[in-house]
Motif scaffolding. Structure first.
Motif, PDB file in Angstrom:
ATOM      1  N   GLY A  82      41.588  37.496  36.553  1.00 12.62           N
ATOM      2  CA  GLY A  82      41.480  37.963  35.174  1.00 12.62           C
ATOM      3  C   GLY A  82      40.747  39.260  34.987  1.00 12.62           C
ATOM      4  O   GLY A  82      40.846  39.881  33.921  1.00 12.62           O
ATOM      5  N   GLU A  83      39.974  39.687  36.002  1.00 11.79           N
ATOM      6  CA  GLU A  83      39.163  40.890  35.836  1.00 11.79           C
ATOM      7  C   GLU A  83      39.545  41.983  36.827  1.00 11.79           C
ATOM      8  O   GLU A  83      38.942  43.053  36.829  1.00 11.79           O
ATOM      9  CB  GLU A  83      37.679  40.523  36.004  1.00 11.79           C
ATOM     10  CG  GLU A  83      36.714  41.502  35.368  1.00 11.79           C
ATOM     11  CD  GLU A  83      35.290  40.977  35.294  1.00 11.79           C
ATOM     12  OE1 GLU A  83      34.448  41.680  34.705  1.00 11.79           O
ATOM     13  OE2 GLU A  83      35.002  39.871  35.813  1.00 11.79           O
ATOM     14  N   ASP A  84      40.534  41.738  37.662  1.00  7.39           N
ATOM     15  CA  ASP A  84      40.911  42.700  38.702  1.00  7.39           C
ATOM     16  C   ASP A  84      42.296  43.287  38.515  1.00  7.39           C
ATOM     17  O   ASP A  84      42.804  43.984  39.389  1.00  7.39           O
ATOM     18  CB  ASP A  84      40.798  42.056  40.088  1.00  7.39           C
ATOM     19  CG  ASP A  84      41.609  40.773  40.222  1.00  7.39           C
ATOM     20  OD1 ASP A  84      42.353  40.424  39.272  1.00  7.39           O
ATOM     21  OD2 ASP A  84      41.490  40.099  41.267  1.00  7.39           O
ATOM     22  N   GLY A  85      42.932  43.006  37.387  1.00  8.23           N
ATOM     23  CA  GLY A  85      44.202  43.648  37.064  1.00  8.23           C
ATOM     24  C   GLY A  85      45.437  42.788  37.208  1.00  8.23           C
ATOM     25  O   GLY A  85      46.480  43.096  36.620  1.00  8.23           O
ATOM     26  N   TYR A  86      45.345  41.704  37.971  1.00 10.71           N
ATOM     27  CA  TYR A  86      46.537  40.902  38.220  1.00 10.71           C
ATOM     28  C   TYR A  86      47.091  40.281  36.932  1.00 10.71           C
ATOM     29  O   TYR A  86      48.288  40.378  36.646  1.00 10.71           O
ATOM     30  CB  TYR A  86      46.235  39.798  39.239  1.00 10.71           C
ATOM     31  CG  TYR A  86      46.094  40.307  40.654  1.00 10.71           C
ATOM     32  CD1 TYR A  86      47.217  40.651  41.396  1.00 10.71           C
ATOM     33  CD2 TYR A  86      44.849  40.434  41.241  1.00 10.71           C
ATOM     34  CE1 TYR A  86      47.101  41.121  42.688  1.00 10.71           C
ATOM     35  CE2 TYR A  86      44.711  40.902  42.537  1.00 10.71           C
ATOM     36  CZ  TYR A  86      45.843  41.246  43.260  1.00 10.71           C
ATOM     37  OH  TYR A  86      45.715  41.721  44.538  1.00 10.71           O
ATOM     38  N   LEU A  87      46.248  39.628  36.156  1.00 16.26           N
ATOM     39  CA  LEU A  87      46.737  39.008  34.927  1.00 16.26           C
ATOM     40  C   LEU A  87      47.159  40.041  33.903  1.00 16.26           C
ATOM     41  O   LEU A  87      48.136  39.844  33.168  1.00 16.26           O
ATOM     42  CB  LEU A  87      45.665  38.096  34.326  1.00 16.26           C
ATOM     43  CG  LEU A  87      45.588  36.670  34.859  1.00 16.26           C
ATOM     44  CD1 LEU A  87      44.588  35.867  34.045  1.00 16.26           C
ATOM     45  CD2 LEU A  87      46.948  35.976  34.849  1.00 16.26           C
ATOM     46  N   GLN A  88      46.425  41.149  33.843  1.00 18.15           N
ATOM     47  CA  GLN A  88      46.791  42.204  32.891  1.00 18.15           C
ATOM     48  C   GLN A  88      48.211  42.702  33.168  1.00 18.15           C
ATOM     49  O   GLN A  88      49.003  42.910  32.241  1.00 18.15           O
ATOM     50  CB  GLN A  88      45.787  43.358  32.968  1.00 18.15           C
ATOM     51  CG  GLN A  88      44.428  43.053  32.382  1.00 18.15           C
ATOM     52  CD  GLN A  88      43.491  42.368  33.355  1.00 18.15           C
ATOM     53  OE1 GLN A  88      43.897  41.902  34.420  1.00 18.15           O
ATOM     54  NE2 GLN A  88      42.214  42.306  33.004  1.00 18.15           N
ATOM     55  N   LEU A 104      40.422  49.111  38.750  1.00 17.96           N
ATOM     56  CA  LEU A 104      39.478  50.168  39.111  1.00 17.96           C
ATOM     57  C   LEU A 104      38.035  49.719  38.928  1.00 17.96           C
ATOM     58  O   LEU A 104      37.201  49.892  39.826  1.00 17.96           O
ATOM     59  CB  LEU A 104      39.748  51.410  38.255  1.00 17.96           C
ATOM     60  CG  LEU A 104      38.777  52.582  38.463  1.00 17.96           C
ATOM     61  CD1 LEU A 104      38.882  53.134  39.875  1.00 17.96           C
ATOM     62  CD2 LEU A 104      39.054  53.682  37.438  1.00 17.96           C
ATOM     63  N   THR A 105      37.717  49.141  37.780  1.00 18.75           N
ATOM     64  CA  THR A 105      36.326  48.758  37.519  1.00 18.75           C
ATOM     65  C   THR A 105      35.894  47.592  38.389  1.00 18.75           C
ATOM     66  O   THR A 105      34.709  47.445  38.687  1.00 18.75           O
ATOM     67  CB  THR A 105      36.123  48.389  36.038  1.00 18.75           C
ATOM     68  OG1 THR A 105      37.094  47.416  35.649  1.00 18.75           O
ATOM     69  CG2 THR A 105      36.260  49.615  35.153  1.00 18.75           C
ATOM     70  N   PHE A 106      36.835  46.755  38.818  1.00 17.80           N
ATOM     71  CA  PHE A 106      36.490  45.619  39.677  1.00 17.80           C
ATOM     72  C   PHE A 106      36.144  46.067  41.086  1.00 17.80           C
ATOM     73  O   PHE A 106      35.461  45.349  41.822  1.00 17.80           O
ATOM     74  CB  PHE A 106      37.647  44.624  39.710  1.00 17.80           C
ATOM     75  CG  PHE A 106      37.261  43.258  40.207  1.00 17.80           C
ATOM     76  CD1 PHE A 106      36.417  42.452  39.460  1.00 17.80           C
ATOM     77  CD2 PHE A 106      37.735  42.769  41.413  1.00 17.80           C
ATOM     78  CE1 PHE A 106      36.045  41.194  39.907  1.00 17.80           C
ATOM     79  CE2 PHE A 106      37.374  41.520  41.864  1.00 17.80           C
ATOM     80  CZ  PHE A 106      36.528  40.722  41.108  1.00 17.80           C
ATOM     81  N   ASN A 107      36.619  47.250  41.461  1.00 19.45           N
ATOM     82  CA  ASN A 107      36.346  47.806  42.785  1.00 19.45           C
ATOM     83  C   ASN A 107      35.177  48.777  42.657  1.00 19.45           C
ATOM     84  O   ASN A 107      35.355  49.920  42.231  1.00 19.45           O
ATOM     85  CB  ASN A 107      37.611  48.512  43.308  1.00 19.45           C
ATOM     86  CG  ASN A 107      37.472  48.962  44.746  1.00 19.45           C
ATOM     87  OD1 ASN A 107      36.487  49.597  45.119  1.00 19.45           O
ATOM     88  ND2 ASN A 107      38.469  48.647  45.557  1.00 19.45           N
ATOM     89  N   ALA A 147      29.085  42.637  48.089  1.00 21.55           N
ATOM     90  CA  ALA A 147      30.534  42.518  48.146  1.00 21.55           C
ATOM     91  C   ALA A 147      31.119  43.530  47.167  1.00 21.55           C
ATOM     92  O   ALA A 147      30.640  43.657  46.045  1.00 21.55           O
ATOM     93  CB  ALA A 147      30.958  41.098  47.782  1.00 21.55           C
ATOM     94  N   ASN A 148      32.146  44.266  47.597  1.00 17.62           N
ATOM     95  CA  ASN A 148      32.680  45.341  46.756  1.00 17.62           C
ATOM     96  C   ASN A 148      33.401  44.813  45.534  1.00 17.62           C
ATOM     97  O   ASN A 148      33.317  45.399  44.452  1.00 17.62           O
ATOM     98  CB  ASN A 148      33.635  46.210  47.588  1.00 17.62           C
ATOM     99  CG  ASN A 148      34.111  47.431  46.828  1.00 17.62           C
ATOM    100  OD1 ASN A 148      33.334  48.094  46.146  1.00 17.62           O
ATOM    101  ND2 ASN A 148      35.397  47.742  46.948  1.00 17.62           N
ATOM    102  N   LYS A 149      34.108  43.686  45.683  1.00 19.01           N
ATOM    103  CA  LYS A 149      34.892  43.137  44.578  1.00 19.01           C
ATOM    104  C   LYS A 149      34.442  41.700  44.326  1.00 19.01           C
ATOM    105  O   LYS A 149      35.082  40.745  44.763  1.00 19.01           O
ATOM    106  CB  LYS A 149      36.387  43.198  44.898  1.00 19.01           C
ATOM    107  CG  LYS A 149      36.911  44.604  45.175  1.00 19.01           C
ATOM    108  CD  LYS A 149      38.413  44.645  45.359  1.00 19.01           C
ATOM    109  CE  LYS A 149      38.875  43.928  46.606  1.00 19.01           C
ATOM    110  NZ  LYS A 149      38.415  44.569  47.848  1.00 19.01           N
ATOM    111  N   ALA A 150      33.341  41.556  43.622  1.00 20.46           N
ATOM    112  CA  ALA A 150      32.820  40.234  43.255  1.00 20.46           C
ATOM    113  C   ALA A 150      31.899  40.422  42.069  1.00 20.46           C
ATOM    114  O   ALA A 150      31.432  41.535  41.795  1.00 20.46           O
ATOM    115  CB  ALA A 150      32.082  39.581  44.421  1.00 20.46           C
TER     116      ALA A 150
END
Length: 325
Positions: free
Chosen positions: A87-93, A113-116, A160-163
């Protein structure tokens, strides 16, 4: 006539329990004159609608619909309350964009982008956004501890970069502790960012589009009882969250302008909450959250309350903007 709103919650990351809390608060505070809310749990093993009696009905992923007592229900919009993936990394969007279903968070590129953290900071640096010194590692890379320390110094943070929610984050004081911190971070993600320690006042700044205007909410000062603003500090009461922050008017103006600039540069929509540490009076960006916690005790709702915006008004505004954009 009520609009059907799917409140998606849960997710695939370590943050799913926090997301369920956020989603249930949204469900409890929707304007029932305007919206009929449906709690949708999106978990790795299942996508289901949760009825008030606790029973479950599967979600049809082809059109994101449910069938109740023979009635096929489509959704007019989605309220995204999922912290972390998907939900916050672009997949659902991206999924909802393909289906043509409006949703309350930012678009898929901004979410990814913001999740990374690494990519986000790289994009913002040319715009003059100050950050900590950093060093990157990917799973399988040679771990050159002297090189890491030479780049960022000690103490430092291994992340962690994406957490989110401080999962996979360690503060490292000594060279011999670096390898363990790296292993902890790699349990959450296959990419790591290692950052220099910034010694200063930490603040959290909420920025939202409120009634069509980019609005910076009252600033929150973070005072952790622990070594840093970790999971226990965020969710188990081991911190003080002071709104408005005890900072000078000049500092408040600087960080507000920076947070608004970040929101506008990234062409954000919906909610955002960014974290900064002041070093020599200058705000340094740590990260941007696009699906921040939404419980009564969460930072962004606290900030909204200080601005005179209730939970119902906050959620109604998000849905209105999503449904009319």
């Amino acid at each position: 006539m009520q609009k059907n709103i799917a409140i998606v919650m849960g997710g695939y990351s370590s943050e799913y329990n926090i997301s369920l809390q956020s989603g249930n608060v949204v469900y409890a505070n929707l304007d029932i004159q305007k919206y009929k809310g449906y709690r949708i749990h999106l978990l790795k093993e299942k996508w289901v609608y949760i009825a008030d009696d606790g029973s479950e009905i599967p979600v049809n992923r082809h059109d994101f619909s449910i069938t109740i007592d023979g009635q096929h229900i489509l959704f007019d919009g989605v309220f995204n309350a999922i912290h972390g993936s998907p939900g916050e990394d672009g997949y659902l969007q991206a999924y909802f964009a393909l289906l043509g279903i409006p949703q309350t968070s930012c678009d898929f590129y901004q979410a990814a982008l913001t999740f990374n953290k690494r990519d986000l900071l790289s994009v913002l640096k040319p715009y003059g956004i100050k950050t900590a010194k950093s060093y990157y590692l990917n799973l399988g890379d040679t771990i050159d501890i002297p090189a890491i320390i030479n780049a960022v110094g000690l103490p430092c943070f291994v992340k962690a970069n994406k957490a989110g929610s401080s999962f996979g984050v360690s503060k490292v004081y000594a060279e011999e502790d670096m390898l363990n911190a790296v292993e902890v971070a790699f349990k959450e993600d296959d990419e790591i960012i290692i950052e220099s320690f910034l010694d200063g006042t930490e603040v959290s700044v909420g920025v939202i589009n409120y009634k069509g205007n980019v609005t910076v909410l009252p600033i929150t000062e973070i005072v952790s009882d622990n070594d840093f603003f970790d999971y226990k500090a965020k969710y188990l009461g081991q911190s003080q969250e002071i709104t408005p922050a005890r900072i000078s008017d000049e500092m408040a103006a600087k960080v507000s302008a920076t947070a608004k600039k970040v929101y506008e540069v990234l062409k954000m929509k919906g909610f955002s909450r960014s974290e900064y540490i002041f070093v020599e009076g200058e705000p340094h960006l740590l990260e941007v959250n696009t699906v921040p916690g939404l419980t009564e005790a969460s930072i962004l709702p606290q900030q909204a309350a200080k601005a005179g915006i209730s939970l119902s008004e906050l959620f109604d505004n998000a849905l209105e903007l999503a449904l009319t954009k």
